[in-house]
Enzyme design. Sequence first.
Site, PDB file in Angstrom:
ATOM      1  N   TYR A  16      47.803 -15.681   0.539  1.00 28.38           N
ATOM      2  CA  TYR A  16      49.215 -16.183   0.332  1.00 28.38           C
ATOM      3  C   TYR A  16      49.996 -15.504   1.158  1.00 28.38           C
ATOM      4  O   TYR A  16      49.924 -14.396   1.646  1.00 28.38           O
ATOM      5  CB  TYR A  16      49.611 -15.758  -1.160  1.00 28.38           C
ATOM      6  CG  TYR A  16      48.954 -16.562  -2.309  1.00 28.38           C
ATOM      7  CD1 TYR A  16      49.716 -17.744  -2.727  1.00 28.38           C
ATOM      8  CD2 TYR A  16      47.900 -16.234  -2.861  1.00 28.38           C
ATOM      9  CE1 TYR A  16      49.258 -18.246  -4.075  1.00 28.38           C
ATOM     10  CE2 TYR A  16      47.301 -16.882  -4.006  1.00 28.38           C
ATOM     11  CZ  TYR A  16      48.043 -17.942  -4.502  1.00 28.38           C
ATOM     12  OH  TYR A  16      47.425 -18.632  -5.355  1.00 28.38           O
ATOM     13  N   ASP A  76      52.265 -22.728  -8.833  1.00 27.98           N
ATOM     14  CA  ASP A  76      53.446 -22.949  -9.850  1.00 27.98           C
ATOM     15  C   ASP A  76      54.241 -23.998  -9.269  1.00 27.98           C
ATOM     16  O   ASP A  76      54.575 -24.239  -8.196  1.00 27.98           O
ATOM     17  CB  ASP A  76      54.164 -21.780 -10.227  1.00 27.98           C
ATOM     18  CG  ASP A  76      53.272 -20.631 -11.064  1.00 27.98           C
ATOM     19  OD1 ASP A  76      52.622 -21.149 -11.724  1.00 27.98           O
ATOM     20  OD2 ASP A  76      53.482 -19.548 -10.843  1.00 27.98           O
TER      21      ASP A  76
END
Length: 256
Positions: free
Chosen positions: A110, A52
């Site tokens: 992540y 994003d």
Amino acid sequence: MRYALGVEYDGSDFRGWQNLGEGGPSVQASLEQALSSVADTPLQVVCAGRTDAGVHGQCQVVHFDTDVVRDPRAWMLGTTTRLPRSIAVRWCVPVADDFHARFSARARRYRYRLLNREVRPALDRQTLSWERRALDETLMHAAGQALIGENDFSAFRSVQCQALHARRELQSLQVSRQGEVIEVAVQGNAFLHHMVRNIVGSLILVGSGEKPVEWIAELLAGRDRTVAGPTAPPQGLVFLGPLYPDNWHLPAEVTL
């Protein structure tokens, strides 16, 4: 010929990975433009996982197909010189025609980092989130273990998520502290839209003492996004990269 690239980027100046054709620069559009310049013909890439706006990538993996003959080092250096300073191609390797950056991956990793002190960050404000309330990382870690395994993560998916279902396998979740910085590291087979940031937002409420450790397990079982914590800001999140079986002969950092 199919090539795989390892791409590093600072997502601060981009509206995300995906090229949607309007609304500001994307990492994908910048990379495709640079690659096309090296090839002197239009090229398109496929990535392992979209990020994003404001989210960074340490080793995003992409593949592209071309009939243009170039040495892998020429693809790497030639493309990087044509990219904004916030994007770099770290490596380039030829791969089999059936390799797929997304579908060949077996896991994705992540890392979320937040500065836990009274005063907001100045130097690292684009790569660190910030929480002024004192957080107990041991409570956050303990709470997060309830998420390990294959589960329905509806409580942690964005309302804009377009995935067909919410079942994902979270393989590991570690919360640690180095001085004033708390780090949440996760690995899973795949992730839903905003899933990592929503998990972190809920863990922060546990770390602050606002919610008990057991609350995370209750959220998971309840499958209701509206009662979970807020979405953590994007700048603290880095896509470390995917992991592939060793038969693809990729660099060690993206190989299981």
